[in-house]
Each structure stands twice: as structure tokens, then as C-alpha cells.
Scaffold this active site. Structure first.
Site, PDB file in Angstrom:
ATOM      1  N   CYS A  25      38.966  31.431  44.291  1.00 45.61           N
ATOM      2  CA  CYS A  25      40.265  31.938  43.864  1.00 45.61           C
ATOM      3  C   CYS A  25      41.068  32.378  45.069  1.00 45.61           C
ATOM      4  O   CYS A  25      40.557  33.085  45.943  1.00 45.61           O
ATOM      5  CB  CYS A  25      40.074  33.166  42.967  1.00 45.61           C
ATOM      6  SG  CYS A  25      39.424  32.773  41.362  1.00 45.61           S
ATOM      7  N   ALA A  57      38.902  28.387  40.402  1.00 41.86           N
ATOM      8  CA  ALA A  57      38.901  28.585  38.952  1.00 41.86           C
ATOM      9  C   ALA A  57      40.344  28.472  38.468  1.00 41.86           C
ATOM     10  O   ALA A  57      41.189  29.298  38.803  1.00 41.86           O
ATOM     11  CB  ALA A  57      38.326  29.955  38.618  1.00 41.86           C
ATOM     12  N   TYR A 181      32.307  34.872  33.126  1.00 42.13           N
ATOM     13  CA  TYR A 181      33.553  34.488  32.464  1.00 42.13           C
ATOM     14  C   TYR A 181      33.255  33.959  31.051  1.00 42.13           C
ATOM     15  O   TYR A 181      32.108  33.965  30.606  1.00 42.13           O
ATOM     16  CB  TYR A 181      34.335  33.515  33.350  1.00 42.13           C
ATOM     17  CG  TYR A 181      34.743  34.189  34.647  1.00 42.13           C
ATOM     18  CD1 TYR A 181      35.577  35.313  34.613  1.00 42.13           C
ATOM     19  CD2 TYR A 181      34.251  33.784  35.878  1.00 42.13           C
ATOM     20  CE1 TYR A 181      35.923  35.994  35.784  1.00 42.13           C
ATOM     21  CE2 TYR A 181      34.592  34.457  37.050  1.00 42.13           C
ATOM     22  CZ  TYR A 181      35.424  35.559  36.999  1.00 42.13           C
ATOM     23  OH  TYR A 181      35.758  36.242  38.135  1.00 42.13           O
ATOM     24  N   GLY A 322      31.039  28.650  50.425  1.00 45.96           N
ATOM     25  CA  GLY A 322      32.292  29.352  50.177  1.00 45.96           C
ATOM     26  C   GLY A 322      32.794  30.026  51.434  1.00 45.96           C
ATOM     27  O   GLY A 322      33.643  29.518  52.159  1.00 45.96           O
TER      28      GLY A 322
HETATM   29  C1  LIG Z   1      37.346  34.581  47.870  1.00 44.48           C
HETATM   30  C2  LIG Z   1      36.351  34.035  46.885  1.00 44.48           C
HETATM   31  C3  LIG Z   1      36.790  33.509  45.683  1.00 44.48           C
HETATM   32  C4  LIG Z   1      35.883  32.946  44.774  1.00 44.48           C
HETATM   33  N1  LIG Z   1      36.339  32.346  43.635  1.00 44.48           N
HETATM   34  C5  LIG Z   1      35.478  31.645  42.864  1.00 44.48           C
HETATM   35  C6  LIG Z   1      35.939  30.809  41.824  1.00 44.48           C
HETATM   36  O1  LIG Z   1      37.151  30.626  41.624  1.00 44.48           O
HETATM   37  N2  LIG Z   1      35.031  30.159  41.057  1.00 44.48           N
HETATM   38  C7  LIG Z   1      33.685  30.271  41.299  1.00 44.48           C
HETATM   39  O2  LIG Z   1      32.877  29.677  40.584  1.00 44.48           O
HETATM   40  N3  LIG Z   1      33.214  31.025  42.317  1.00 44.48           N
HETATM   41  C8  LIG Z   1      34.076  31.680  43.111  1.00 44.48           C
HETATM   42  N4  LIG Z   1      33.607  32.362  44.193  1.00 44.48           N
HETATM   43  C9  LIG Z   1      32.178  32.266  44.527  1.00 44.48           C
HETATM   44  C10 LIG Z   1      31.946  31.123  45.526  1.00 44.48           C
HETATM   45  O3  LIG Z   1      32.319  29.866  44.963  1.00 44.48           O
HETATM   46  C11 LIG Z   1      30.478  31.056  45.950  1.00 44.48           C
HETATM   47  O4  LIG Z   1      29.697  30.742  44.836  1.00 44.48           O
HETATM   48  C12 LIG Z   1      30.013  32.375  46.557  1.00 44.48           C
HETATM   49  O5  LIG Z   1      30.962  32.855  47.486  1.00 44.48           O
HETATM   50  C13 LIG Z   1      28.661  32.251  47.232  1.00 44.48           C
HETATM   51  O6  LIG Z   1      28.690  31.248  48.233  1.00 44.48           O
HETATM   52  P1  LIG Z   1      28.880  31.607  49.814  1.00 44.48           P
HETATM   53  O7  LIG Z   1      27.773  32.567  50.178  1.00 44.48           O
HETATM   54  O8  LIG Z   1      28.752  30.279  50.504  1.00 44.48           O
HETATM   55  O9  LIG Z   1      30.213  32.232  49.971  1.00 44.48           O
HETATM   56  C14 LIG Z   1      34.500  32.953  45.086  1.00 44.48           C
HETATM   57  C15 LIG Z   1      34.057  33.529  46.286  1.00 44.48           C
HETATM   58  C16 LIG Z   1      34.967  34.037  47.199  1.00 44.48           C
HETATM   59  C17 LIG Z   1      34.461  34.577  48.518  1.00 44.48           C
END
Ligand SMILES: Cc1cc2nc3c(=O)[nH]c(=O)nc-3n(C[C@H](O)[C@H](O)[C@H](O)COP(=O)(O)O)c2cc1C
Length: 353
Positions: A25, A57, A181, A322
């Protein structure tokens, strides 16, 4: 030879490698319309070498937004705004993907840097819906329990949003059934206390997600992959767990789901998460091995070697990252370099590598 940088084929698509930008997001839309921020954010990660770029999302209805600043696909103007972005991502070698979402009882909240908790109706907030009239916590609004007509509308909203995602040029649709959600709220016995056919036992709690996936598949063409993101566990005793996730994945595959993107948590503030590098990878491994479906692993996979090891071990088919991509839009090209592979890059930047 890197396996992370081997192509990955699903249906008619081929991802150039297995490192994917996880949906994130951006809280930067107006009226659900993505704009220049989204073009640069998603576009630069395609330029940076990712195999696919999953847009944040994206709400299937206005009431399904997490915040007033979320993107949407509930009208055609939004589809048109996405089309430019999807085309740019595609033109720069990455597969454009979108996550279709409904926030349920976690909707109508402030963007993280604008406030905490529920946005009041007078300030752009709205009445939120859920399987049962149980708030996430004291900061979140008390939801209205959906009736059958409301549930049918949710199913149709996902169908129509998928149709618009296709028109916009997205090539992978991911149904968001994780992170507490709406669809996850129906799955978990902690948030779903319904006594009708959408609640109760596993079959009842899974019914809405299965209906949504079937509806999306009706309009999402056979040539394109459909993914589902699940929270494998609520990290709460008596909540949704990995065994149920495996069983659910077994039921999703015959409906035309091609990959389970395996995350965890987000449903209940009582969660106790054991966080560490690759902490969700064992869940992806179990779903892949026991349900016989492709998986994506996500969560604190932050180095090239770690991502390579996840795919090499057969824990998952893809790695989603992410925060590593937030810090470095070229995370994929840098990972290739670290693994001794030619970095994926557009010709304009070739001399930089
Ligand atoms: C700024 C931000 C926004 C996120 N928005 C979403 C989202 O829109 N949909 C989703 O499934 N996960 C969302 N996440 C979770 C990430 O997709 C990911 O699953 C999570 O950050 C863990 O992975 P990472 O350790 O590589 O960051 C978001 C994470 C961050 C940091």
C-alpha cells in the site's frame, strides 16, 4: 547457476526470474485513482529487474479500502489510470500483477502517517462490514455483519474488479485473503462467529473465499495466472492455522488458482509472531509439499543468497520481497549481480552494469 534467476512459466506467461515485488500500500491515491507516484514506484521496480511487480491491495469497492487514500478498481476511470502503469511495467520486462482486496472490519482507517485508527464518517470515513459485528480492537470501528445480499455484492465486486484489472492490462490477479482483511475474517473462527452457511465449520468459513475465487476465474482468462495470498496462521491459539491453510489450498487449486502466496498474521491483536529471517518460509514449504500447488514465500527474505536458497530448497517457486524493494528499487538487479548472473536491465541502463 542461479535458480532464482531461472524463468518461471505459468499458463501462457513467463516471468524472467523468480524475484517478485510484494504488494505494498502506498496510501497515495485520490478517489481510488493511481497516479504518478504509482507509475514511478511500480515502474522503477520493473526497470530494477523484478520478475513481476504486484500492485498494492486495490479495493474492489469504496467501502473495501483500508484508508481513503487506497487505490481501487471499482470504476472504469480507475482501470484507465492503471492501464498506463501496467503497460509501463510490461514494457520494461516485468509481469504486471494486481492484488484485489476488501479490508472488511479493518477498513476506513487513517493512512499510517496521517493518524491512528478509525477515520470518523465526518472526515471521509465510512461504515465498515465484516462477517460478525466484532471490532478488530478499540481503535477500529465496530463493523456491521454482512447479510446474504451484502455477501453476494462482495462476490460480484471481486468479479467486476477482476474484469477491470484485465482491461487495464494486468496479467496476474491476486486475491487478498490474508492479513486480517475481509476474506481472512471469514476464514478465521476468531472473527467469524456466523451461524449461517458462511460460518461455523471449515466449509462454512471457507465458502466466501471459494465463491470469490470462482467468480474471479469466470472473468480471468485461462491464459493468465490467478494467485491467492493467505495468512497461513493467525499466531493465536484456536485461530486459523497451517493445517487449515493446507486444506484450503487443496480446494483452491481445482478452482484454477495457480499459486498460494503464503504470508501470516494480521487478524487478531493477540497474535504472538516469532519473527526472524524467512520466518514464513516453512509455511510456504508445507503448502507446496502437502497441497501440491506452487507457492510464493515472503517475509524477511532480504538477501540474494537467502532468496536463492528458498527456491533451491524447493520451499517455494517464487520469492516475494517488500521492504528490500522499498530500500532498493534495483534489489532484483543487485541480487542477480550478487549471484553472478547478468542483471536484468533495460538497454538504456546497460552501461551502468
Ligand atoms: C509499506 C507496506 C505496505 C504493505 N501493503 C501490503 C498490501 O497492500 N498487501 C499485502 O498483502 N501486503 C502488504 N504488505 C506486506 C508485504 O507485502 C510483505 O508481505 C511484508 O512486508 C513482508 O515482506 P518483507 O519482509 O519482504 O517486507 C505491506 C508491507 C509494507 C512494508
Amino acid at each position: 547457476m542461479s535458480v532464482l534467476f531461472q524463468p518461471f512459466a505459468q499458463r501462457s506467461l513467463t516471468l524472467r526470474n523468480r524475484l517478485v515485488v510484494s504488494p505494498m500500500c502506498q496510501y497515495s491515491a485520490r478517489d481510488g485513482l493511481p497516479g504518478d507516484w504509482h507509475l514511478v514506484h511500480l515502474g522503477s521496480r520493473a526497470v530494477g529487474g523484478a520478475g513481476a511487480v504486484v500492485a498494492e491491495a486495490t479495493a474492489v469497492s469504496p467501502e473495501g479500502r483500508i484508508s481513503p487514500e487506497d487505490t481501487g478498481l471499482w470504476n472504469d476511470a480507475q482501470a484507465e489510470a492503471w492501464a498506463r502503469i501496467a503497460a509501463f511495467v510490461r514494457a520494461n520486462g516485468a509481469v504486471p500483477a494486481v492484488q484485489l482486496a476488501h479490508a472488511g472490519r479493518k477498513a476506513s482507517t487513517y493512512a499510517p502517517w496521517l493518524g491512528r485508527g478509525a477515520v470518523p464518517p465526518g472526515e471521509g470515513g465510512w461504515t465498515v462490514v465484516a462477517p460478525s459485528a466484532l471490532a478488530y480492537d478499540d481503535l477500529h470501528p465496530r463493523p456491521q455483519a454482512l447479510d446474504e445480499a451484502g455477501i453476494a455484492k462482495v462476490v460480484d465486486d471481486f468479479r467486476q474488479a477482476a474484469r477491470r484489472a484485465l482491461a487495464a492490462g494486468f496479467e496476474i490477479a491476486e486475491v487478498h485473503a490474508a492479513h486480517g482483511y475481509l476474506l481472512h475474517q471469514f476464514l478465521s473462527p476468531l472473527s467469524n462467529r456466523r451461524e449461517d452457511r458462511y460460518g461455523g465449520d471449515f466449509d462454512g468459513r471457507a465458502r466466501l473465499l471459494l465463491e470469490v475465487v470462482a467468480a474471479v476465474r469466470e472473468v480471468w482468462p485461462d491464459r493468465l495466472p490467478l494467485w491467492v495470498r493467505l495468512s497461513a496462521t493467525d499466531w493465536v491459539e484456536g485461530g486459523w492455522d497451517v493445517d487449515q491453510s493446507v486444506e484450503l489450498a487443496r480446494r483452491l487449486a481445482p478452482l484454477g488458482v495457480d499459486l498460494i502466496d503464503v504470508s501470516s498474521g494480521g487478524l487478531d491483536p493477540a497474535q504472538r509472531i516469532e519473527v526472524g529471517p524467512g520466518y514464513q518460509v516453512p509455511f510456504a514449504r508445507r503448502v507446496r509439499a502437502e497441497a501440491g500447488i506452487a507457492t510464493g514465500a515472503v517475509g524477511l527474505i532480504e538477501t540474494a543468497q537467502q532468496a536463492e536458497a528458498v527456491v533451491a530448497a524447493g520451499d517455494a517457486d517464487l520469492v516475494l520481497a517488500g521492504r528490500a524493494f522499498l530500500r532498493d528499487p534495483y534489489f532484483a538487479a543487485h541480487a542477480a549481480q550478487a549471484l553472478g548472473v547478468e542483471p536484468p536491465t533495460p538497454p538504456q541502463y546497460l552501461r551502468g552494469w
